[in-house]
Design a protein around this motif. Structure first.
Motif, PDB file in Angstrom:
ATOM      1  N   TRP A 285      -8.493 -10.844  -9.942  1.00 16.88           N
ATOM      2  CA  TRP A 285      -7.732 -10.375 -11.111  1.00 16.88           C
ATOM      3  C   TRP A 285      -8.673 -10.086 -12.278  1.00 16.88           C
ATOM      4  O   TRP A 285      -8.567  -9.051 -12.947  1.00 16.88           O
ATOM      5  N   TRP A 286      -9.588 -10.988 -12.541  1.00 20.87           N
ATOM      6  CA  TRP A 286     -10.527 -10.844 -13.649  1.00 20.87           C
ATOM      7  C   TRP A 286     -11.334  -9.545 -13.520  1.00 20.87           C
ATOM      8  O   TRP A 286     -11.448  -8.767 -14.469  1.00 20.87           O
ATOM      9  N   ASN A 287     -11.854  -9.312 -12.349  1.00 22.66           N
ATOM     10  CA  ASN A 287     -12.703  -8.142 -12.151  1.00 22.66           C
ATOM     11  C   ASN A 287     -11.920  -6.833 -12.121  1.00 22.66           C
ATOM     12  O   ASN A 287     -12.462  -5.772 -12.428  1.00 22.66           O
ATOM     13  N   SER A 288     -10.639  -6.911 -11.747  1.00 21.15           N
ATOM     14  CA  SER A 288      -9.829  -5.690 -11.652  1.00 21.15           C
ATOM     15  C   SER A 288      -9.442  -5.128 -13.010  1.00 21.15           C
ATOM     16  O   SER A 288      -9.204  -3.928 -13.139  1.00 21.15           O
ATOM     17  N   GLY A 289      -9.331  -5.999 -14.018  1.00 20.65           N
ATOM     18  CA  GLY A 289      -8.840  -5.556 -15.317  1.00 20.65           C
ATOM     19  C   GLY A 289      -7.344  -5.305 -15.337  1.00 20.65           C
ATOM     20  O   GLY A 289      -6.810  -4.729 -16.284  1.00 20.65           O
ATOM     21  N   ALA A 290      -6.639  -5.738 -14.289  1.00 15.90           N
ATOM     22  CA  ALA A 290      -5.196  -5.517 -14.199  1.00 15.90           C
ATOM     23  C   ALA A 290      -4.438  -6.425 -15.156  1.00 15.90           C
ATOM     24  O   ALA A 290      -4.964  -7.430 -15.645  1.00 15.90           O
ATOM     25  N   ALA A 291      -3.183  -6.071 -15.397  1.00 14.83           N
ATOM     26  CA  ALA A 291      -2.318  -6.906 -16.225  1.00 14.83           C
ATOM     27  C   ALA A 291      -2.095  -8.251 -15.550  1.00 14.83           C
ATOM     28  O   ALA A 291      -2.010  -8.337 -14.317  1.00 14.83           O
ATOM     29  N   TYR A 292      -1.998  -9.305 -16.356  1.00 15.25           N
ATOM     30  CA  TYR A 292      -1.780 -10.633 -15.798  1.00 15.25           C
ATOM     31  C   TYR A 292      -0.472 -10.676 -15.021  1.00 15.25           C
ATOM     32  O   TYR A 292      -0.359 -11.396 -14.025  1.00 15.25           O
ATOM     33  N   ARG A 293       0.490  -9.895 -15.437  1.00 18.04           N
ATOM     34  CA  ARG A 293       1.793  -9.901 -14.767  1.00 18.04           C
ATOM     35  C   ARG A 293       1.698  -9.386 -13.328  1.00 18.04           C
ATOM     36  O   ARG A 293       2.597  -9.639 -12.515  1.00 18.04           O
ATOM     37  N   SER A 294       0.637  -8.695 -13.005  1.00 16.65           N
ATOM     38  CA  SER A 294       0.497  -8.147 -11.657  1.00 16.65           C
ATOM     39  C   SER A 294      -0.432  -8.971 -10.786  1.00 16.65           C
ATOM     40  O   SER A 294      -0.828  -8.528  -9.705  1.00 16.65           O
ATOM     41  N   LYS A 475     -14.147  -5.613 -22.271  1.00 18.83           N
ATOM     42  CA  LYS A 475     -14.268  -4.934 -20.980  1.00 18.83           C
ATOM     43  C   LYS A 475     -15.313  -5.591 -20.084  1.00 18.83           C
ATOM     44  O   LYS A 475     -15.262  -5.448 -18.867  1.00 18.83           O
ATOM     45  N   ASP A 476     -16.226  -6.275 -20.681  1.00 17.59           N
ATOM     46  CA  ASP A 476     -17.354  -6.848 -19.949  1.00 17.59           C
ATOM     47  C   ASP A 476     -16.888  -7.998 -19.062  1.00 17.59           C
ATOM     48  O   ASP A 476     -16.305  -8.969 -19.542  1.00 17.59           O
ATOM     49  N   ARG A 477     -17.156  -7.895 -17.762  1.00 17.62           N
ATOM     50  CA  ARG A 477     -16.764  -8.952 -16.840  1.00 17.62           C
ATOM     51  C   ARG A 477     -17.940  -9.833 -16.436  1.00 17.62           C
ATOM     52  O   ARG A 477     -17.785 -10.769 -15.657  1.00 17.62           O
ATOM     53  N   GLN A 478     -19.128  -9.531 -16.949  1.00 15.01           N
ATOM     54  CA  GLN A 478     -20.287 -10.352 -16.646  1.00 15.01           C
ATOM     55  C   GLN A 478     -20.388 -11.547 -17.594  1.00 15.01           C
ATOM     56  O   GLN A 478     -20.806 -12.628 -17.197  1.00 15.01           O
ATOM     57  N   GLN A 479     -20.017 -11.335 -18.854  1.00 14.36           N
ATOM     58  CA  GLN A 479     -20.103 -12.385 -19.863  1.00 14.36           C
ATOM     59  C   GLN A 479     -18.784 -13.138 -19.958  1.00 14.36           C
ATOM     60  O   GLN A 479     -17.746 -12.556 -20.268  1.00 14.36           O
ATOM     61  N   TRP A 480     -18.820 -14.446 -19.675  1.00 21.95           N
ATOM     62  CA  TRP A 480     -17.668 -15.310 -19.882  1.00 21.95           C
ATOM     63  C   TRP A 480     -17.871 -16.069 -21.180  1.00 21.95           C
ATOM     64  O   TRP A 480     -18.979 -16.493 -21.505  1.00 21.95           O
ATOM     65  N   PRO A 603     -12.251 -16.064 -16.564  1.00 28.12           N
ATOM     66  CA  PRO A 603     -11.294 -15.822 -15.475  1.00 28.12           C
ATOM     67  C   PRO A 603     -10.233 -16.894 -15.294  1.00 28.12           C
ATOM     68  O   PRO A 603      -9.375 -16.746 -14.418  1.00 28.12           O
ATOM     69  N   PHE A 604     -10.260 -17.953 -16.081  1.00 31.14           N
ATOM     70  CA  PHE A 604      -9.417 -19.107 -15.809  1.00 31.14           C
ATOM     71  C   PHE A 604      -8.112 -19.122 -16.601  1.00 31.14           C
ATOM     72  O   PHE A 604      -7.334 -20.070 -16.494  1.00 31.14           O
ATOM     73  N   SER A 605      -7.870 -18.080 -17.383  1.00 35.09           N
ATOM     74  CA  SER A 605      -6.620 -17.971 -18.125  1.00 35.09           C
ATOM     75  C   SER A 605      -6.394 -16.515 -18.495  1.00 35.09           C
ATOM     76  O   SER A 605      -7.266 -15.659 -18.276  1.00 35.09           O
ATOM     77  N   GLN A 606      -5.226 -16.230 -19.050  1.00 36.78           N
ATOM     78  CA  GLN A 606      -4.939 -14.885 -19.535  1.00 36.78           C
ATOM     79  C   GLN A 606      -6.062 -14.371 -20.433  1.00 36.78           C
ATOM     80  O   GLN A 606      -6.725 -15.149 -21.124  1.00 36.78           O
ATOM     81  N   LEU A 607      -6.223 -13.045 -20.447  1.00 39.69           N
ATOM     82  CA  LEU A 607      -7.171 -12.424 -21.362  1.00 39.69           C
ATOM     83  C   LEU A 607      -6.392 -11.685 -22.439  1.00 39.69           C
ATOM     84  O   LEU A 607      -5.619 -10.765 -22.153  1.00 39.69           O
ATOM     85  N   ASN A 608      -6.571 -12.124 -23.671  1.00 41.67           N
ATOM     86  CA  ASN A 608      -5.867 -11.565 -24.820  1.00 41.67           C
ATOM     87  C   ASN A 608      -6.688 -10.402 -25.381  1.00 41.67           C
ATOM     88  O   ASN A 608      -7.748 -10.608 -25.962  1.00 41.67           O
TER      89      ASN A 608
END
Length: 646
Positions: A285-294, A475-480, A603-608
């Motif tokens: 989910w994190w890497n896809s950038g999809a909505a949390y609802r999906s 947008k960056d998925r490398q930096q948490w 990746p451990f919670s919703q992304l606002n």
């Protein structure tokens, strides 16, 4: 002629009798039998007790090829092992059944009708030698484990109680739909009402249990039945506050729980143990950038319970209806004993019940035992090691024994448990000592107010307002961002790859960090919302970082979890931290406090993404520009301190 059934696992290895029996009860066994051509194939029978009933499940591999000599030997050995285990089991059963029948009256198919026409099922155990009416100990749970539950009920009955467990609507023998949290309060009320009207009841009911079972006790107290005399909740969940969202942020670690409790009438242990599936899911989910609802679409399995919960991002009437809320605490005037842990993930939920109870009933007879325990450790009396931290023997308790002492105290007039020196009873980490206080507030004698200035935690209030800046590429998925969780309580360093770190001056004397930190973050951003994280550490004189507490917070709900108020871009906003996790920890002379401030993005919670839309509907396409944060030096934390010296 004796027909034997051999149970093989997915690797073709025989299951031992205990495991086979457990899987049979859960409906997942496929034993082997011969077909008309002499081949081994999957048959749909499972032995349960002394009866055979048809089952169907893909749990075990089918074997449809002719047996090799080696397989024939393996099957012969498996058959022999099973027959031997089966005969032992039958011998044990033969010995146990007369005792069960002669000593206990067991109703294991109890069905109760609720006021709204639904069905709640359960198990009830009474000793046959109990002639006078007795108090009843009730457990109300969504976790259906009949064999373990029966053993627990017998233990309770042996202590001079009628023992009953009732399962949430839809579970065990109930034909209704499974709906976690939604009906437990009213159904528990009906179960208590039924108990109170039985000839074997003396009209007094007590409840105990942990996690979900802790929640159901508070749910039962929402509309207090006169027969309910006490509750003993351990690490109690508060739906909508601790899970499935924490401070209005939906979190991922327990995603599979909805399947675990709703896939069947008992529990889906197989799906609950599939850690790789759900860990991979959150990263997908994190890497896809999809909505949390999906997120469930990425999993490939619909999660209707999650979808229902996502319709309620506010702590609205849906969540408020499940447990006592606001003025409803005023009518809870029964003794309560709560048990919790410093490293229990749902501690904020459990202690919120306590805070709200004593706020509405200042003289409430509500006691707390808390120490260096996790979610499961608090229910079992603690662990010798938690997240890498050695726990002294003095910190370990006997939760079960204390529970029975408390029930005897309230329901039978026995003495109060000796561990309860005052209302609040806490173990001081870093020592072998326990402390006590009449209230949470009385745990400390001083509150330090420390401002986040530059890189310092400073007691001096800043004059001119100044800002530290932070830019976050959503947008960056490398930096948490925001590594807050105490996977290891003591570490050599902390994450410094993002956010800001603030360090206090060293303490001149030994002190106790004693309570829950608070504070207020002042910040200016270029979007309508964001999620904040603050983590607090002790930096020891030896240079180690000891994780004390943390909080994650959605800025738009910081002032009221029931009502979202979006931020105004470019304006300095106040974000109160509210309740954080409570801890008692000895801090040596020379120790410092360290605060870690960050934007919560991982990746451990919703992304606002900060658009102001429902966060569950935002996608990476909404990350039209970086989040720009200006942290004000007028931000501060409050730290509860108890001085130990003269």
């Amino acid at each position: 002629m004796l027909s034997c059934v051999v149970y093989l696992d997915g690797r073709g290895e025989p299951l031992n009798a205990k495991v086979a029996r457990r899987h049979a009860i859960q409906g997942r066994i496929k034993p082997l039998s011969r077909n008309s051509h002499g081949r081994r194939q999957a048959a749909t029978f499972a032995l349960i007790g002394t009866s055979v009933r048809p089952l169907a499940s893909p749990f075990l591999d089918k074997i449809t090829e002719p047996c090799s000599e080696m397989m024939a030997v393996k099957i012969w050995h498996a058959t022999f092992a099973f027959v031997f285990a089966f005969l032992l089991c039958m011998a044990d059963t033969a010995q146990a059944q007369p005792e069960l029948g002669s000593v206990y009256d067991v109703q294991d198919k109890l069905l109760l009708k609720t006021r709204d026409g639904a069905t709640v099922s359960g198990i009830l155990v009474r000793r046959k030698d109990a002639t006078a009416p007795l108090p009843t100990v009730l457990q109300f749970t969504i976790y259906v484990r009949p064999e373990r539950d029966l053993a627990s009920l017998k233990e309770i009955a042996d202590r001079g109680y009628v023992a009953m467990i009732a399962y949430s609507r839809g579970k065990y023998l109930s034909p209704d739909a499974i709906a976690p949290y939604e009906h437990d309060g009213s159904d528990a009320y009906d179960a208590i009402d039924w108990i109170s009207r039985q000839p074997w009841s003396n009209g007094a009911v007590g409840m105990f249990g942990g996690s979900y079972n802790g929640f159901t006790q508070w749910a039962a107290a929402k509309k207090l039945h006169p027969a309910l005399k006490t509750i003993v909740p351990y690490v109690a969940n508060r739906p909508g506050m601790g899970l499935p969202m924490e401070n209005n942020i939906f979190i991922n670690p327990n995603y599979q729980w909805a399947f675990y409790v709703s896939n069947n009438k008992s529990l889906d242990e197989e799906v609950n143990q599939d850690r790789d599936r759900f860990r991979n899911l959150q990263f997908a989910w994190w890497n896809s950038g999809a909505a949390y609802r999906s997120i469930d679409k990425l999993d490939g399995t619909p999660n209707p319970l999650l979808q229902r919960w996502l319709q309620h991002p506010s702590y609205d009437s849906y969540w408020q209806a499940m447990a006592p809320y606001g003025e409803e605490f005023k009518q809870i005037r029964i003794p309560v004993l709560s048990v919790d842990g410093y490293y229990n993930d749902s501690q904020v939920s459990g202690l919120d019940y306590l805070r709200e109870h004593v706020r509405h009933v200042p003289k409430a007879e509500h006691y707390l035992i808390i120490g260096p325990y996790g979610h499961f450790g608090a229910q079992r009396g603690g662990e010798k090691v938690i997240n890498g931290l050695d726990v002294p023997a003095a910190a370990l308790i006997d939760t079960k024994a204390i529970t029975y002492q408390w029930l005897d105290h309230v329901l039978k007039g026995g003495p109060k448990p000796s561990v309860l020196k005052d209302k609040i009873n806490y173990q001081v980490m870093g020592t072998d000592r326990w402390g006590s206080a009449p209230s949470l507030e009385a745990m400390s004698q001083q509150t330090l107010k420390l401002f986040l200035r530059g890189s310092r935690l400073d007691a001096a209030r800043p004059g001119k307002q100044a800002f530290l800046t932070q830019e976050v590429d959503l947008k960056d998925r490398q930096q948490w961002n925001n590594s807050y969780y105490p996977g290891s309580i003591v570490t050599d360093d902390i994450d410094r790859s993002s956010g800001h770190v603030f360090v206090s001056e060293p303490f001149a004397d030994e002190v106790l960090y004693n309570g829950a930190f608070g504070g207020e973050i002042l910040a200016r951003i270029n979007k309508r919302d964001f999620d904040v994280g603050v983590t607090l550490y002790e930096l020891t004189p030896e240079g180690k970082y000891f994780h004390l507490s943390y909080v994650i917070k959605r800025a738009s709900y910081a002032k009221d979890p029931a009502r979202r108020v979006l931020l105004t871009p470019g304006r300095v906003e106040r974000i109160p931290l509210g309740s954080t996790k409570l801890v008692s920890k000895r801090m040596a002379k020379g120790s410092r406090l360290v605060a870690y401030l960050n934007v919560n993005k991982n990746p451990f919670s919703q992304l606002n993404y900060g658009t102001g839309k429902d966060v569950s509907d935002e996608t990476i396409a909404d990350a039209t520009g970086p989040l720009k944060v200006e942290w004000s030096n007028r931000s501060f934390i409050t730290v509860p301190i108890l001085r130990t010296g003269p």
